[in-house]
Structure formats: C-alpha cells, structure tokens
Design an enzyme around this catalytic site. Sequence first.
Site, PDB file in Angstrom:
ATOM      1  N   HIS A  67       0.829  -1.208   0.000  1.00  0.00           N
ATOM      2  CA  HIS A  67       0.000   0.000   0.000  1.00  0.00           C
ATOM      3  C   HIS A  67       0.861   1.255   0.000  1.00  0.00           C
ATOM      4  CE1 HIS A  67      -3.133   2.892   0.906  1.00  0.00           C
ATOM      5  NE2 HIS A  67      -2.376   3.349   1.887  1.00  0.00           N
ATOM      6  N   HIS A 111     -10.070   2.339  -6.748  1.00  0.00           N
ATOM      7  CA  HIS A 111      -9.129   3.040  -7.613  1.00  0.00           C
ATOM      8  C   HIS A 111      -8.211   2.001  -8.238  1.00  0.00           C
ATOM      9  CE1 HIS A 111      -6.742   2.577  -3.917  1.00  0.00           C
ATOM     10  NE2 HIS A 111      -5.664   2.666  -4.683  1.00  0.00           N
TER      11      HIS A 111
END
Length: 279
Positions: A65, A121
């Site tokens: 991430h 996204h």
Amino acid sequence: MTAGITVLISADLEGISGIVHVTETNPGGYDYERSRMRMTAEVNAAVAGVLDAEPDAVVLVADAHGPYRNLLVEELDRRARLVRGKPRPLGMMAGLDAGADAVLFVGYHARAGSGPAVLAHTMSDAVLEVRLNGRPVGEIGLNAALAGHFGVPVVLLSGDDVACAELLDLVPGTVTVEVKRALGQAAAEVLHPAEAQERLRQAASRAVRQRGQPQPLVLSEPVEVEVDLSAPYTVDLATLVPGFARVPGARTVTFTGRDMAEAYRGVQLLVQLGQIKPG
C-alpha cells in the site's frame, strides 16, 4: 500436504475491515496509525492460517500500500518474512519471483470505475482505467495476471463485497473473505476487527489446503495495454517513452507488453509519470 511450500501475501490497506475513508490510509492522516495496526493484525491472521495448513511453509509478506511502509514490523508474525519499501521489482507482488506456490490478497479494493465500492481506484488517482487485451482490470486483475505469468494461482482475497466479486469473476474457485459491504466510495457496513481476523485465518487455511483448485490467470501474449489517464500532461509525458502512443482525441495511452511482466512494468511507469506536475 507437501511440506516447504512458499506462499506470498500481498497486503493492501483500503480493503481492511473498518477502513472507509482516504484519510485513514495516508501517513499523517486521521486514524492512519490505527489502520496500520488493523492491517498488521489481518496480515497476521492470514499468516497464521497459512501455517495452520502448512506448518513448514515459507510465508513472504509484501507490504503493498502507498509507500509500501505500513505494516508494523515489530508486530508482524515473526514466522513471516517482510518485503517493504519502494521502488522495487514487481511492485505490489514483490517476492513472486522467489518461487511462490500460492498468492493471497489481503485488504484489497475494487478497480477504478466500479461501485459502489470502498475507496475504489487503480494504482493511483492518475489512472482512470486499465485494459488488458481489451478487458478492464484494476489492481486485482493486474496482480492476478502477473501471478499467472509466473504460473502461480491467487487462492484468497479479503476486502469488500465488490472486490471479492471482482476476483471471482477473473478466477473462479478462489476463496474470498468479505470483511465489509460497500455502501459507497467512503461508506460501508463493516465487521468487527476480531471477527474479520478470525474469518481470515480460517479462510487462509482453507485456501492453502485447496490451492490446486483455482487456476492461474494467464493472459494471451503479447499483452495489449490501454490506460486512460486523468491528466493530459501525463499523456504528454507518456508519449516520450518508446513504444507508448496516444490515442488521438483521448487521454488514452497504448503499448504492447511482450509478456505480462513487461505490461505490468509499463503500467507502473505510467503511475509514476502521473505524479509529475507541470512546471
């Protein structure tokens, strides 16, 4: 069961139970530190599940991430090996080329343009959509196809209901753990973290035991890639890269990857170009 298998856990943050807002996922943002704790706890649950099924397994965890520096190193299950930091080969899937036998996606989210889905996204806000051989994909599809390039199946995904459905559409037979039900981009009905961790541990054990069921996602090669970008300036920069072309009248860049690994690197490059501002 065969001893000594290698399992890669690719861990994102948006799909962790309880997380619904972008400020919870960015360093320095509201509740980011608490989010890191829950991310680490869910990864630990997955590690424990893998080792429940295969006590001699080698477990690699790729922090996947943002800055790739989110998991709390001292709190991570000491039986796992952690890959952190960027840039690095294979991005979110670092460690895949170490000879993995199975891949688990923990804390994953749905692709850009899908929804309602929590924090949907694809790689970054610079990317509106990615298509591989004409099929829209997000991080789930990109990473599953990269695993397939190495002959490795994705056997588990945890995230919201939309992310779970996205992987099942690509790879039938995969185990999914729905830790929240999306109500919108920044809203969800969520499980208690302890419940999410318990379900994830059980599911990871089951997924590893039946790892021969889901087939690797293998795309035909060469791979035709189309990427719709949010900023025209990024398209301008992309056309400076040999082999990248602009679709006339659109914010779309196209290129051909000789294989999925090359296609993946091309998408990674476009994401980085999207961080450059005019000046």
